[in-house]
Design a protein around this motif. Structure first.
Motif, PDB file in Angstrom:
ATOM      1  N   VAL A 323       0.824  -1.185   0.033  1.00  0.00           N
ATOM      2  CA  VAL A 323      -0.108   0.163  -0.065  1.00  0.00           C
ATOM      3  C   VAL A 323       0.789   1.326  -0.020  1.00  0.00           C
ATOM      4  O   VAL A 323       0.687   2.023  -0.739  1.00  0.00           O
ATOM      5  N   ALA A 324       1.928   1.191   0.745  1.00  0.00           N
ATOM      6  CA  ALA A 324       2.771   2.260   0.942  1.00  0.00           C
ATOM      7  C   ALA A 324       3.613   2.713  -0.771  1.00  0.00           C
ATOM      8  O   ALA A 324       3.813   3.610  -0.803  1.00  0.00           O
ATOM      9  N   LEU A 325       3.910   1.588  -1.221  1.00  0.00           N
ATOM     10  CA  LEU A 325       4.612   1.495  -2.402  1.00  0.00           C
ATOM     11  C   LEU A 325       3.866   2.140  -3.512  1.00  0.00           C
ATOM     12  O   LEU A 325       4.185   2.887  -4.244  1.00  0.00           O
ATOM     13  N   ILE A 326       2.627   1.583  -3.552  1.00  0.00           N
ATOM     14  CA  ILE A 326       1.595   2.087  -4.599  1.00  0.00           C
ATOM     15  C   ILE A 326       1.192   3.671  -4.085  1.00  0.00           C
ATOM     16  O   ILE A 326       1.229   4.563  -4.892  1.00  0.00           O
ATOM     17  N   ALA A 327       1.171   4.127  -3.045  1.00  0.00           N
ATOM     18  CA  ALA A 327       1.048   5.393  -2.793  1.00  0.00           C
ATOM     19  C   ALA A 327       2.083   6.501  -3.245  1.00  0.00           C
ATOM     20  O   ALA A 327       1.862   7.350  -3.890  1.00  0.00           O
ATOM     21  N   GLY A 376      -4.005 -11.417  -8.007  1.00  0.00           N
ATOM     22  CA  GLY A 376      -2.949 -10.370  -7.584  1.00  0.00           C
ATOM     23  C   GLY A 376      -3.324  -8.918  -8.185  1.00  0.00           C
ATOM     24  O   GLY A 376      -3.369  -7.850  -7.527  1.00  0.00           O
ATOM     25  N   LEU A 377      -3.980  -9.065  -9.522  1.00  0.00           N
ATOM     26  CA  LEU A 377      -4.208  -7.876 -10.197  1.00  0.00           C
ATOM     27  C   LEU A 377      -5.368  -7.080  -9.402  1.00  0.00           C
ATOM     28  O   LEU A 377      -5.751  -6.020  -9.550  1.00  0.00           O
ATOM     29  N   ALA A 378      -6.437  -7.994  -9.002  1.00  0.00           N
ATOM     30  CA  ALA A 378      -7.581  -7.843  -8.466  1.00  0.00           C
ATOM     31  C   ALA A 378      -7.432  -6.938  -7.228  1.00  0.00           C
ATOM     32  O   ALA A 378      -7.875  -5.798  -6.671  1.00  0.00           O
ATOM     33  N   GLU A 379      -6.233  -7.545  -6.395  1.00  0.00           N
ATOM     34  CA  GLU A 379      -5.867  -6.961  -4.933  1.00  0.00           C
ATOM     35  C   GLU A 379      -5.205  -5.479  -5.288  1.00  0.00           C
ATOM     36  O   GLU A 379      -5.427  -4.518  -4.689  1.00  0.00           O
ATOM     37  N   LEU A 380      -4.330  -5.589  -6.500  1.00  0.00           N
ATOM     38  CA  LEU A 380      -3.563  -4.167  -6.632  1.00  0.00           C
ATOM     39  C   LEU A 380      -4.376  -3.443  -7.118  1.00  0.00           C
ATOM     40  O   LEU A 380      -4.329  -2.207  -6.644  1.00  0.00           O
ATOM     41  N   ARG A 381      -5.449  -3.560  -7.955  1.00  0.00           N
ATOM     42  CA  ARG A 381      -6.595  -2.812  -8.370  1.00  0.00           C
ATOM     43  C   ARG A 381      -7.215  -2.050  -7.204  1.00  0.00           C
ATOM     44  O   ARG A 381      -7.628  -0.745  -7.213  1.00  0.00           O
ATOM     45  N   GLY A 382      -7.613  -2.916  -6.323  1.00  0.00           N
ATOM     46  CA  GLY A 382      -8.308  -2.519  -5.053  1.00  0.00           C
ATOM     47  C   GLY A 382      -7.573  -1.378  -4.178  1.00  0.00           C
ATOM     48  O   GLY A 382      -8.240  -0.640  -3.895  1.00  0.00           O
ATOM     49  N   VAL A 383      -6.264  -1.679  -4.091  1.00  0.00           N
ATOM     50  CA  VAL A 383      -5.451  -0.457  -3.495  1.00  0.00           C
ATOM     51  C   VAL A 383      -5.492   0.591  -4.287  1.00  0.00           C
ATOM     52  O   VAL A 383      -5.507   1.658  -3.594  1.00  0.00           O
ATOM     53  N   ILE A 384      -5.231   0.594  -5.479  1.00  0.00           N
ATOM     54  CA  ILE A 384      -5.157   1.843  -6.422  1.00  0.00           C
ATOM     55  C   ILE A 384      -6.278   2.483  -6.255  1.00  0.00           C
ATOM     56  O   ILE A 384      -6.399   3.711  -6.071  1.00  0.00           O
ATOM     57  N   GLN A 385      -7.476   1.809  -6.328  1.00  0.00           N
ATOM     58  CA  GLN A 385      -8.940   2.503  -6.287  1.00  0.00           C
ATOM     59  C   GLN A 385      -8.959   3.304  -4.975  1.00  0.00           C
ATOM     60  O   GLN A 385      -9.673   4.340  -4.656  1.00  0.00           O
ATOM     61  N   GLY A 386      -8.545   2.352  -3.960  1.00  0.00           N
ATOM     62  CA  GLY A 386      -8.761   2.968  -2.342  1.00  0.00           C
ATOM     63  C   GLY A 386      -7.946   4.282  -2.280  1.00  0.00           C
ATOM     64  O   GLY A 386      -8.567   5.103  -1.614  1.00  0.00           O
TER      65      GLY A 386
END
Length: 390
Positions: A323-327, A376-386
């Motif tokens: 989450v921190a990395l995507i931020a 994995g894509l679904a989880e990453l997509r969720g983090v990005i959207q959140g």
């Protein structure tokens, strides 16, 4: 961020029609059938791009345009190899493909000792086991000096494993270490690998860096003229291996790469799994440090063990704060937008993944399952959207 999916063309059992159902809209691929060092023909690039577009995708990133081993070794007259690389870049640019991932790992690409390590729930993953790697280096290759690269306890356990291992166990270990990536034309047996390693005798970290800088000096000006972005992939694992130096393993290494040829065309593929396998690496901090030159991102996670072993974790588990990395990546996109840059959106792909459910029933490339990467894509997509909400 641009959702992409790695596809191996005709070498891949997963079809573009299946990939379309993941929701990804960009493809990451290469001409894996072309031998290293040869020019990628314009007509072959055009054919591959047409297939991708006809299936409803864009060709976002080339992964990889391989660097020939002779370039890495600085071996002899390299003028033709450099000319071929530049021509391949020009041919890709002519088809509108402008982002190129590559690596500068000597001899081997990514290295694992187990392609089907069990994880909870019945799935399997890729694993790097320090004891087995030490057994391979010390006892199968006969590199006694490798004892210095492992703890005393690992060296003892490696000897026990080797004594108890059957020939089938040893063959399986060799096959895992040689797995690498499709398109790597050299597959070695133990004697062949031992001979290949001698070609790097006398090439230390400084020597490999010098050869890498020469490569950058030869190709980055062409990339600049073509409006292209080259992005080096970190070492996997991020440590010296088989006595070969690794020079793209941490934040200081990335600083050196970017400074070796200071140009926006000289960038980084931010691989959270490769960097994350080094316990000294704070991946979100490293990403923030080189953010303006990140042209592509591989998002995956690993669990590390104290002895140097690690294995692929689920994308939101593992030791890296995803989450921190995507931020960090989203903040960099905002900065690029404010600065008026053209390359605002960073393409990323869910890297590796657990083989699960129907993945087990198919002959899929190790680390590149359908269901595991979809998760994995679904989880990453969720983090990005959140993180993007509001």
């Amino acid at each position: 961020m641009i959702e992409t999916w790695r596809w191996y063309g005709d070498l891949d059992a997963i079809s573009l029609a299946e990939i379309a159902q993941t929701g990804a809209r960009g493809i990451v691929t290469a001409l894996h059938e072309v031998p290293y060092g040869e020019v990628w023909p314009s007509h072959t690039i055009a054919e591959r791009k047409a297939r991708i577009i006809d299936a409803g995708f864009s060709w976002e990133v080339v992964e990889s345009l391989p660097v020939h081993e002779r370039i890495k070794k600085g071996d002899g007259d390299l003028s033709q190899l450099f000319a071929n690389y530049r021509q391949s870049l020009a041919n890709l640019a002519g088809q509108g493909v402008k982002t190129v991932c590559y690596n500068f790992m000597p001899l081997l690409d990514w290295t694992r000792t187990d392609l089907t390590a069990p994880v909870a729930g019945g799935a399997t993953c890729l694993r790097f086991e320090a004891v087995r790697m030490a057994a391979f280096e010390i006892h199968m290759l006969g590199r006694q000096v490798a004892e210095n690269d492992y703890s005393a306890d690992v060296v003892v356990q490696a000897g026990v494993w080797f004594q108890q291992a059957t020939q089938a166990n040893r063959d399986t270990l060799l096959a895992a270490i040689m797995a690498g990536l499709p398109g790597a034309f050299d597959r070695y047996d133990v004697n062949g690998l031992r001979d290949a390693l001698t070609q790097y005798d006398g090439i230390d970290r400084a020597g490999l860096r010098a050869n890498y800088k020469r490569f950058l000096d030869e190709v980055i000006p062409t990339a600049e003229e073509l409006g292209m972005r080259l992005c080096v992939h970190p070492d996997d694992p991020p440590r010296d291996i088989l006595g070969l130096p690794r020079i793209v393993s941490n934040g200081d290494d990335l600083d050196w790469v970017l400074g070796a040829y200071d140009s926006p065309a000289n960038g980084i593929t931010l691989c959270s799994g490769s960097l994350g396998a080094n316990p000294q690496n704070d991946v979100p901090a490293i990403a923030a440090r080189v953010a303006d030159r990140i042209h592509f991102a591989h998002l995956r996670n690993v669990h590390k063990d104290p002895d140097g072993s690690f294995e692929e974790a689920a994308h939101l588990d593992g030791d890296t704060d995803m989450v921190a990395l995507i931020a960090v990546l989203l903040a960099e996109q905002k900065r690029r937008l404010a600065a008026g840059r053209e390359d605002v959106l960073i393409p990323f792909r869910p890297d590796h993944g657990h083989h699960m459910l129907s993945d087990h029933e198919r002959d899929l490339i190790p680390g590149y399952p359908l269901i595991g990467r979809l998760r994995g894509l679904a989880e990453l997509r969720g983090v990005i959207q959140g993180l993007s909400h509001g």
